[in-house]
Design an enzyme around this catalytic site. Structure first.
Site, short mmCIF file in Angstrom:
data_model
loop_
_atom_site.label_atom_id
_atom_site.label_comp_id
_atom_site.label_asym_id
_atom_site.label_seq_id
_atom_site.Cartn_x
_atom_site.Cartn_y
_atom_site.Cartn_z
N HIS A 1 28.37 12.93 1.88
CA HIS A 1 27.68 14.08 2.47
C HIS A 1 26.18 13.89 2.21
CE1 HIS A 1 31.75 16.15 1.68
NE2 HIS A 1 31.70 15.68 2.91
N GLU B 1 23.75 15.98 0.01
CA GLU B 1 24.02 16.05 -1.43
C GLU B 1 23.28 14.90 -2.13
OE1 GLU B 1 28.29 18.05 -0.25
OE2 GLU B 1 28.28 16.20 -1.41
N GLU C 1 31.21 16.54 -9.08
CA GLU C 1 30.39 17.57 -8.43
C GLU C 1 29.22 17.95 -9.34
OE1 GLU C 1 30.69 18.68 -5.44
OE2 GLU C 1 32.77 18.28 -4.81
ZN ZN Z 1 30.27 16.66 -0.82
#
Ligand code: ZN
Length: 385
Positions: A174, A177, A343
């Site tokens: 992504h 990010e 994350e």
């Molecule tokens: Zn992501």
């Protein structure tokens, strides 16, 4: 008085200007991805604003992809594109607004500290001549950019390649990010740190395969979540195609060729102000071994006191609730190995808050370097089996 101007026509730039006529009130719109409806990333420069009381308003924040991301969030700003800081920001459920009186004539604003494609190439260049690094091109994107792999190991070591553990790190499926690529840069620097006992052991015992940027087209286009074709790469792992998702196609082919013992996929989470991981518990095939290795990884990283925690996360998912088209889940299912999605926050790390910085590039780098410790813990276990 200089005329105000906003520009986003540069690598990873993105914004729509609605109203720039009134000097104090600037109305903006967060732009959708180039070929999809996701919208959250912004990055632009405002010029002509020195000493003016600027009132920025992002009018469509409340209908963006992750409205929860704006609660307790602060916009990132920089005068020199090198030092980034956070500015006071308010969200009323609809509009994201911030006031600032710039101390220089030009000031950059972004959703998070950017990581440009130019920096990506410079970073790879900086590692190219290392005796431990082999830089390889796996394939190209739909817009012709390279998918680059760094293979990192100590080839002088007596252990045969086939005996070494294969550790994969991919980042930035992504593209918005950006902390994921800062993480990969820190991971690489940590791994290549001279005379470091952890990295020396790991370079002897493992082969690292690192793809610091899975989505170069999305990066340059200033997209939040998709490639140039509007495809979310982290939903493509079951059956990627050269037409839709060449980025995943090439990387997946290489993983099938090399095999994998530990797989890490770096991301950012818009909502949660914590560092955490998501494993493959939802897979029907999730094994006791995978659960044990995941517990070892998390315990080791928590003990390292590097900003990781395991209390706040996505919770325990129901079996089968996460699709196998997600990288971590497909890899865990296909290879039976430890696979984790990492994350990091867009906001700040609530267990170690730094309000003036928030979570940022440097902190993501340090966090990336700290991931070598839990990898070593898991490797020690794998070698005992
Ligand atoms: Zn992501």
């Amino acid at each position: 008085m200089a005329k105000l101007h906003i520009s986003s026509q540069f690598d990873s730039g993105s914004i729509e200007v609605l109203n720039l006529n009134d000097h104090c009130h600037i109305e903006l719109k967060i732009r959708k991805d180039s070929a999809a409806d996701f919208a959250q990333w912004f990055h632009f420069v405002l010029c002509g604003a020195m000493n003016l009381p600027i009132d920025l308003k992002l009018l469509n924040a409340g209908i963006c992809s992750y409205p929860d991301g704006w609660t307790d969030y602060k916009i990132a700003a920089s005068y020199d594109k090198h030092s980034w800081f956070r500015i006071d920001t308010q969200f009323d459920g609809e509009i994201l607004s911030a006031k600032i009186t710039p101390g220089a004539n030009c000031i950059y604003f972004a959703y998070f500290e950017p990581y440009s494609f130019e920096r990506h190439m410079n970073m790879i260049g900086s590692f190219t001549l290392s005796p431990y690094v082999f830089v390889d091109r796996l394939g190209g994107t739909s817009q012709g950019r390279d998918i680059t792999l760094l293979k990192v190991t100590n080839t002088e070591n007596s252990m045969l390649e086939m005996q070494k553990k294969k550790v994969w790190l991919i980042a930035r499926q992504h593209p918005g990010e950006t902390m994921a690529e800062w993480f990969a840069e820190g991971f690489l620097e940590g791994l290549l740190k001279k005379n470091d006992p952890v990295s020396c052991t790991l370079l002897d015992q493992c082969i690292f395969y690192i793809v610091p940027n899975m989505n170069p087209d999305g990066t340059v286009l200033g997209n939040m979540r998709t490639n140039a074709l509007g495809v979310d790469l982290n939903r493509e792992w079951c059956s990627p195609t050269l037409e839709r998702s060449p980025e995943v196609y090439w990387v997946r082919e290489k993983i099938i060729q090399t095999g994998v013992d530990i797989f890490l996929d770096a991301h950012g989470d818009e909502g949660l102000p914590y560092n955490f991981v998501a494993g493959s518990q939802s897979n029907i095939s999730h094994s006791h071994l995978q659960a044990e290795l995941e517990a070892t990884f998390k315990e080791s990283w928590t003990t390292a006191r590097a900003g990781f925690q395991d209390q706040y996360n996505y919770g325990t998912p129901q079996r089968g609730s996460v699709p196998l088209s997600v990288a971590t889940n497909w890899i865990a299912d296909h290879f039976g190995c430890l696979a984790l999605t990492i994350e990091m926050p867009f906001k700040d790390n609530a267990i170690d808050p730094m309000p003036l910085r928030g979570w940022d590039g440097q902190r993501s780098k340090e966090f990336g370097a700290s991931a070598l410790l839990p990898i070593q813990s898991v490797c020690s276990k794998l070698f005992k089996f």
